[in-house]
Scaffold this motif. Structure first.
Motif, short mmCIF file in Angstrom:
data_model
loop_
_atom_site.label_atom_id
_atom_site.label_comp_id
_atom_site.label_asym_id
_atom_site.label_seq_id
_atom_site.Cartn_x
_atom_site.Cartn_y
_atom_site.Cartn_z
N THR A 113 0.83 -1.21 0.00
CA THR A 113 0.00 0.00 0.00
C THR A 113 0.86 1.25 0.00
OG1 THR A 113 -0.08 -0.27 2.39
CG2 THR A 113 -2.02 -0.97 1.16
N PRO A 114 1.30 1.68 -1.18
CA PRO A 114 2.07 2.92 -1.30
C PRO A 114 1.29 4.10 -0.70
CG PRO A 114 1.96 1.77 -3.39
CD PRO A 114 0.99 1.09 -2.49
N ALA A 115 2.00 5.08 -0.22
CA ALA A 115 1.37 6.22 0.44
C ALA A 115 0.33 6.89 -0.46
CB ALA A 115 2.44 7.23 0.86
N HIS A 116 0.71 7.22 -1.65
CA HIS A 116 -0.32 7.72 -2.57
C HIS A 116 0.04 7.41 -4.02
CE1 HIS A 116 1.61 11.41 -4.15
NE2 HIS A 116 2.14 11.55 -2.96
N PHE A 117 -0.98 7.04 -4.75
CA PHE A 117 -0.79 6.76 -6.17
C PHE A 117 -2.15 6.97 -6.83
CE2 PHE A 117 -2.97 2.70 -6.86
CZ PHE A 117 -3.18 2.29 -5.56
N GLU A 118 -2.14 7.18 -8.13
CA GLU A 118 -3.41 7.38 -8.84
C GLU A 118 -3.61 6.25 -9.82
OE1 GLU A 118 -3.94 11.23 -10.51
OE2 GLU A 118 -3.45 12.26 -8.64
N VAL A 119 -4.70 5.55 -9.64
CA VAL A 119 -4.96 4.41 -10.51
C VAL A 119 -5.17 4.86 -11.95
CG1 VAL A 119 -7.46 4.26 -10.18
CG2 VAL A 119 -6.15 2.19 -10.54
N THR A 120 -5.66 6.08 -12.14
CA THR A 120 -5.87 6.58 -13.50
C THR A 120 -4.56 6.69 -14.28
OG1 THR A 120 -5.77 8.84 -12.66
CG2 THR A 120 -7.95 7.90 -12.98
N GLU A 121 -3.49 6.91 -13.56
CA GLU A 121 -2.18 6.99 -14.22
C GLU A 121 -1.89 5.72 -15.02
OE1 GLU A 121 2.40 6.45 -12.82
OE2 GLU A 121 1.12 7.62 -11.47
N PHE A 122 -2.27 4.59 -14.45
CA PHE A 122 -2.01 3.30 -15.10
C PHE A 122 -3.01 3.03 -16.23
CE2 PHE A 122 0.35 2.99 -11.23
CZ PHE A 122 1.50 2.31 -11.61
N GLN A 123 -4.21 3.56 -16.06
CA GLN A 123 -5.24 3.29 -17.07
C GLN A 123 -4.88 3.84 -18.44
OE1 GLN A 123 -8.53 4.96 -14.95
NE2 GLN A 123 -9.00 3.07 -13.86
N VAL A 124 -4.00 4.84 -18.48
CA VAL A 124 -3.65 5.40 -19.79
C VAL A 124 -2.27 4.98 -20.28
CG1 VAL A 124 -5.17 7.38 -19.46
CG2 VAL A 124 -2.77 7.57 -18.82
N LEU A 125 -1.60 4.11 -19.54
CA LEU A 125 -0.29 3.65 -20.03
C LEU A 125 -0.51 2.74 -21.25
CD1 LEU A 125 1.83 2.83 -16.83
CD2 LEU A 125 2.02 4.78 -18.38
N PRO A 126 0.40 2.80 -22.21
CA PRO A 126 0.25 1.97 -23.42
C PRO A 126 0.17 0.48 -23.08
CG PRO A 126 1.97 3.62 -23.74
CD PRO A 126 1.57 3.69 -22.29
N GLY A 127 -0.75 -0.20 -23.70
CA GLY A 127 -0.88 -1.64 -23.52
C GLY A 127 -1.75 -2.05 -22.34
N VAL A 128 -2.22 -1.08 -21.57
CA VAL A 128 -3.05 -1.41 -20.41
C VAL A 128 -4.52 -1.49 -20.82
CG1 VAL A 128 -3.93 -0.58 -18.19
CG2 VAL A 128 -1.47 -0.43 -18.71
N HIS A 129 -5.17 -2.58 -20.41
CA HIS A 129 -6.61 -2.72 -20.68
C HIS A 129 -7.41 -2.02 -19.58
CE1 HIS A 129 -10.46 -4.42 -21.74
NE2 HIS A 129 -10.58 -4.94 -20.53
N GLN A 130 -7.08 -2.31 -18.34
CA GLN A 130 -7.79 -1.66 -17.24
C GLN A 130 -6.92 -1.79 -15.97
OE1 GLN A 130 -9.35 0.68 -15.94
NE2 GLN A 130 -11.30 0.30 -17.02
N ALA A 131 -7.08 -0.83 -15.07
CA ALA A 131 -6.35 -0.89 -13.81
C ALA A 131 -7.34 -0.65 -12.68
CB ALA A 131 -5.25 0.17 -13.78
N TYR A 132 -7.20 -1.40 -11.58
CA TYR A 132 -8.13 -1.29 -10.48
C TYR A 132 -7.38 -1.06 -9.16
CZ TYR A 132 -10.83 -3.96 -13.91
OH TYR A 132 -11.43 -4.39 -15.05
N ARG A 133 -7.84 -0.13 -8.39
CA ARG A 133 -7.38 0.04 -7.02
C ARG A 133 -8.13 -1.01 -6.20
NH1 ARG A 133 -6.19 3.69 -3.03
NH2 ARG A 133 -5.57 5.36 -4.44
N ILE A 134 -7.47 -1.83 -5.45
CA ILE A 134 -8.24 -2.80 -4.69
C ILE A 134 -8.24 -2.53 -3.20
CG2 ILE A 134 -8.08 -4.70 -6.35
CD1 ILE A 134 -5.80 -5.80 -4.66
#
Lengths: 347, 347, 347, 347
Positions: free
Chosen positions: B44-65
């Protein structure tokens, strides 16, 4: 105000409604049809609530027919408001302005590089947040006053104007020295105390539409600022919340021509927050100008993948360049042109 | 966090995502399927944005769990939070509390009569606005501090607790002397500066859900107050904005059991703002308690037709009496009971 | 209809509006105020569109003041509609009915066991889908006519009435033999051809509110069925689509008392689709009856974890039993009682 | 599919989830973190419901990671679908097509004059409704088959293609003779029986987005048609229902580039229904093409003030001409051009 009585309304009910209308200051004209009685209230009492009449016995429906805002209405200044900034940039005229920069000011190097890229792309304003409204208390909250200082420096070096968000009344005074335009964020569009204070300063304000604000509410919030005597106000569509979750918000582009009709204030678009994903921002930026926007507010970051906030919706510098070229071509189709690039201080 | 790559993602794209996850502090586990690669980030990193991963090339979807809130989560205090007020009233226990009174404090007579009726009906809190958030600058804006003083007097005479809305940081200090509970209105649910300050006071707070706030956003805003050390917090459903306009808002009663599951904080309902028309308030009040509400916030006015604000949704005193009788019958069906009536000071 | 002209409307514009109103069949009364002219149209032309007037030059706003529905309005049958079913069950009277069963009919054993459990819990109707509207063409589409036959058998064995969804005009005729009540699903609430045909049959219909249907649209769709001569119609709230995604839909309980006021038709609630997660269904069922529902429609499955559709929102049989016990206690609080359990055929 | 277990999930709960995943056909990979267990299901079972897992004990959240549609996805035909019509017009290529005409076919003279004006403006398709879905049973319901015949005649005279709405399965067969393209209206986007039948015809279909349909639901409905073997399908954004009522709907222009990314199907825009007021239609039409639309569907009427339906949103013929001129200028900015005007039969 108009009150349509129910078909079976009694004389007593009708009389009660008329008396209350008169009490508030209306002159009442009564139309009696075969089935239904209609009461037209002429005049404009200082304040009344149309919902009060909607629940009176025997009332079918009640309508406010006068506009609840006065200073914001197009009729107040039919020719439209133009706001002139220190370096001569005008918002609300023939020229379309562009405001760009990172979501957050993160460091001197980051904001300086951003300013360089924003100016090189031909924009007029540097945007960047020093005070950040974040849904989570654990997210980066901004650099504060220190951020403003380095943003001012960076903007000055490249001849850019500074626009940044104000979140709190106590921030207004210290900000005045460093900025050219206050931004009121969507979450504060109904922070009426803040709006009222911004009506008292003599510095332009850009107010964003709230995420669930109707067009009428946007104009009523504008009225708070205008009624304080600050007429240098711009409005900005930035997406509303709907059931669709593929985009961050639903960017309501139709609000641009609608607002242009209803108010004399300049209307900008913020496609970055509107859609929330950079790949769709250029298409929405072009659409905004095609729809009549007086300007654009867009996030760009020198390195979006490492941005401390909103990286996903920040354009790459090269994307901004390409988009500006397209905007230059598009503007004349709708009888506009892009505002000229600013001149760096050292030029 | 979990990142699901696109079917056709390249090794290079996968590696880029993994490196970024590791950089943020995740341990990454990779699952390679026939078509698709899945990356599970543990930690559990202190802070991160799941949306950052959603737009990386090759990513289908990213979920914060992981849940983005910590202190507000049910797991933090599984037995539930109970808030004890000076006169012994407890919110969050077996007993259901009722807060009632006019939308605005209008005069000493009006608020004193209101208090008398509210106490007579068997409620525990007197509500009433002294600082009023109004969409229009031309509407009645409240009596301010003077209103608070006369509300305190009236409440004391009848043994009631005082709850009233705070709109601005500068109001907190002067309010402390006169009130028992701060109310944060729907429009201020994401006024983060205000929330943070309320985290520093030692006085209970009732925070209303914003008109367009998701359940998760409600809990993140709660986190702002809790993380300041103020644990005496109640949440309140008061209607969300939807396409339906017959009612003032759409009163989302399901939010009550949903919040009760997700958080340990007491959850109240405000059917007055939920529907906006008094004739539907009793049905919605009963439904709220049937759905598990820990309390109700409802507008009542000695003479609603002459109210300076929100008269249309204010109950008549007699309606409140009848409703309280029904609530007394209903509460046991869901294993609750109404809190006992308060004892007047002069008793 | 009322037309409020703009302050600066010209005489010519006013005349144009009046002429068009007269042409449509209105008698027009004109009120001339200091600034604004108001035109009240008395009479009820067969059909006109209020939007037509909203865009005429010089018009500020136009309002339809007569109700666009006639047969569905409360005034048509002030005492309320009661629908009597073959086995004597009445919907719309003092008694609250409960309809329950699986989302889909899956097999003879499954539906027979369901019927047994539904009857044992004290419900009156067996629900279950034979024709299934599914968002994806790859989802289970229902057993069709064969499903209806085995559902009828199962219902008869336990004395239950059968309610099931009709999706298509061609299904009406074959269904008539096997069912007691047609259900129109939310997706078909504006399938006007289907509604019109259901107006021609003499079998009760339960019509669900569309996912984005306003109250007025619900009543206009009801008008399609009523105007064909089929008055045995029930309405059903089942959740609307909003920005909140934690629940499947937002269950608009306030629609229940609102509809009860506006129409004479019985109004039921479907909390299963309203929230979409079984753990919140009992709370919402209790809230629905507290709010005045004439009945409930709820999914129950003998083994929800293995259900072919909507398992997540289906109650366990034991949950239904416990809920029915609570409902028996709750109904008298709102001056109702649960309808008595049905008597099995072999009894 | 991915299942994230709760922090406190027991081994038994985890085992139950794994067994159910395996039963459905998944290969399951388990990642055990310090606090949380993540289960990645690899493979694509024929059908499963992710909601089923969301309510299993011990589950924190479950995500479907494979796309629920196959044939509609961009990957199925990366180069994009092009639909060629009898007269050589191609939709989905470089050229932008325009479909225009009245809301309803009202008479031979009206539709003939409309066709003349539509062709003169340079459009390719004549639109007009013969079967009309109307919210009220008392509104004009269309001319039916007779309307289709006279529309075909009028279109042929001017070389136009015919697009018109189909509401019911039984209408498909008789329509085939007279039309070039079926239109599925917003209200029927989830009329799955109708969609399935349209999958069996060999005639192009334009399917509008439902008023409350998510992007994913649009593509799932498309899948119904495609899976029947009819690949000549176009999608059309026409506005979604939100809280804003100033415009008839909220025209979600961002859906255009989003759909263009997700699917290979051509995507059109219908600004007439999007905003509902003719004065805003040109701005929204320009914005649609700027955003990447493959075509436009717009209402025009020779005499909108006398139209039998939707007059308020129908362009005047002269407005259409002016708009077409602007569109010709705009298209090249986004690397497109308008399709050439059609050639009349008698030319």
């Amino acid at each position: 105000m108009i009150v349509a009585m129910q078909d079976q309304a009694t004389d007593e009910q009708i009389t009660t409604v008329i008396e209350r209308m008169v009490e508030l200051g209306f002159n009442v004209h009564r139309t009696t049809g075969e089935a239904q009685t209609i009461l037209a209230g002429v005049g404009t009492p200082a304040h009344f609530e149309v919902t009060e009449f909607q629940v009176l016995p025997g009332v079918h429906q009640a309508y406010r027919i006068s506009s609840p805002y006065k200073l914001a209405g197009r009729g107040f200044r039919p020719e439209g408001t133009r706001i002139t900034f220190p370096n001569g940039v005008v918002v609300g005229g023939e020229e379309v302005v562009v405001m760009s920069g990172p979501c957050s000011v993160e460091s001197r190097d980051q904001i300086r590089l951003s300013a360089k890229q924003v100016a090189a792309a031909g924009c007029q304003f540097l945007r960047g947040g020093a005070y950040k409204p974040r849904s989570s208390p654990y997210s980066f909250q901004g650099m504060g006053l220190e951020g403003l200082k380095i943003m001012r420096e960076a903007a000055d070096e490249y001849g850019l104007l500074v626009i940044t968000e104000v979140m709190e009344i106590s921030q207004i005074e210290p900000m005045l020295e460093y900025i050219d335009c206050f931004q009121v964020g969507a979450r504060n569009m109904q922070n009426f105390n803040l709006l009222r204070e911004l009506g008292n300063v003599r510095k332009p304000v850009l107010m964003k539409r709230g995420i669930a604000a109707t067009i009428e509410e946007v104009l009523l919030s504008a009225e708070y600022i205008l009624s304080g005597g600050n007429y240098d106000l711009m409005l900005c569509e930035r997406g509303i919340r709907t059931f669709e979750t593929y985009t961050r918000n639903t960017y309501d582009i139709s609000a641009i021509p609608v607002l242009k009709k209803l108010t004399h204030l300049p209307v900008l678009g913020d496609p970055s927050h509107g859609v929330g994903k950079r790949e769709f921002v250029p298409a929405m930026a072009l659409a905004s100008v095609a729809a009549g926007a007086d300007g654009l507010l867009m996030e760009m970051h020198p390195n979006p993948d490492k941005a401390m906030s909103d990286g996903a919706q920040s354009l790459f510098p090269e994307q901004l360049n390409q988009l500006m070229a397209k905007l230059h071509q598009l503007a004349p189709v709708v009888d506009r042109k892009l505002a000229p690039a600013v001149v760096p201080a050292h030029a």
